[in-house]
Design an enzyme around this catalytic site. Structure first.
Site, short mmCIF file in Angstrom:
data_model
loop_
_atom_site.label_atom_id
_atom_site.label_comp_id
_atom_site.label_asym_id
_atom_site.label_seq_id
_atom_site.Cartn_x
_atom_site.Cartn_y
_atom_site.Cartn_z
N LYS A 150 59.38 -97.00 49.48
CA LYS A 150 60.62 -97.76 49.31
C LYS A 150 60.38 -99.24 49.58
O LYS A 150 60.79 -100.11 48.81
CB LYS A 150 61.71 -97.22 50.24
CG LYS A 150 63.07 -97.78 49.93
CD LYS A 150 64.06 -97.56 51.03
CE LYS A 150 63.92 -98.66 52.05
NZ LYS A 150 64.95 -98.81 53.00
N ASP A 168 67.16 -96.16 48.58
CA ASP A 168 67.59 -96.18 49.99
C ASP A 168 68.72 -95.17 50.17
O ASP A 168 69.06 -94.42 49.24
CB ASP A 168 68.01 -97.59 50.42
CG ASP A 168 69.36 -97.97 49.82
OD1 ASP A 168 69.81 -97.30 48.85
OD2 ASP A 168 69.99 -98.91 50.33
#
Ligand code: SF4
Length: 250
Positions: A150, A168
């Site tokens: 991420k 997220d």
């Protein structure tokens, strides 16, 4: 009788997750190509130039800010890093500051001890193996301590202009709640979103989705009357069929 009962419960399951059809990981988007294009067209009108909200001054401070933001809010991270980045904006300066020095700036952020350790180790590796520069590939980025997929995706997108989707908590929730890209893991959601989002909208898509999740399709109570895609949305939690007026946000 038993058959009818199971059919009802299957329908309920589908309603609570419209993208559900068997395994979530392999479930398809609940939206047609045209609906997906319309969803992102509206996001593009609403926020023509979406920006991430983590403050940074260069690729290195962005990398540090994103690494610090795990399980923390952008507002909380910005409060701590504003003073930090005013004096530390390179891996060399971060090493000079040292772990205890870094902790004095970031101790309001959750998991700060572990994060400080990682940021110092990451800075050392950047100097030792990358000449002090932030690398551009995902493979190199995830080799840095404390940097996961991420974080790498956010840096590739915001620092180097790559079209990536950094899944997220907001994007994961929206993808599953609406059935846009159902998936059991962030990686599954990422792969699905990359497949279904029209290429011309892909670059800004992760910011559009994050901001939509942060301000409208919120975790506890989605604000459907303020949602520009309310008429298209297939979430079971939806409370409005009327799209909010489509005006650019400043
Ligand atoms: S209509 Fe409601 S549930 Fe659907 S995307 Fe908008 S805010 Fe989320």
């Amino acid at each position: 009788m038993i058959k009818a009962k199971s059919s009802v419960s299957t329908q309920r399951a589908k309603k609570s997750n419209p993208g559900a059809s068997g395994k979530r990981g392999s479930a398809r988007s609940a939206y047609s190509k045209d609906e997906i294009r319309e969803i992102f067209r509206r996001f593009s009108v609403q926020r023509p130039e979406p920006k991430g909200e983590l403050e940074h001054t260069n690729a290195f401070t962005l990398l540090v800010a994103v690494a610090l933001s795990a399980q923390a809010t952008d507002v909380g991270v910005n409060k701590a890093t504003r003073a930090l980045f005013a004096v530390v904006d390179t891996p060399e300066k971060m090493l000079e500051l040292g772990e205890e020095g870094l902790i004095s700036y970031i101790k309001t952020i959750g998991l700060y001890r572990n994060k400080a350790k990682n940021v110092i180790a990451m800075s050392r590796k950047l100097i030792d193996e990358f000449g002090g520069a932030v690398p551009k590939t995902r493979e190199e980025l995830v080799s840095l301590p404390g940097v996961g997929r991420k974080t790498a995706n956010v840096v590739m997108s915001m620092a180097f202009g790559e079209a990536t989707i950094a899944v997220d908590t907001h994007i994961f929730r929206i993808a599953n709640r609406t059935g846009l890209a159902p998936g059991k893991t962030p990686d599954q959601v990422e792969a699905k979103l990359e497949k279904i989002i029209p290429p011309d909208y892909l670059f800004h898509a992760h910011h559009w989705l994050i901001l939509h999740g942060r301000y409208v399709c919120k975790a506890r109570k989605p604000d459907c009357p303020a949602c520009v895609i309310a008429d298209i949305c297939k979430a079971a939690e939806k409370t409005s069929e009327m799209p909010a007026p489509l005006v650019p946000l400043t």
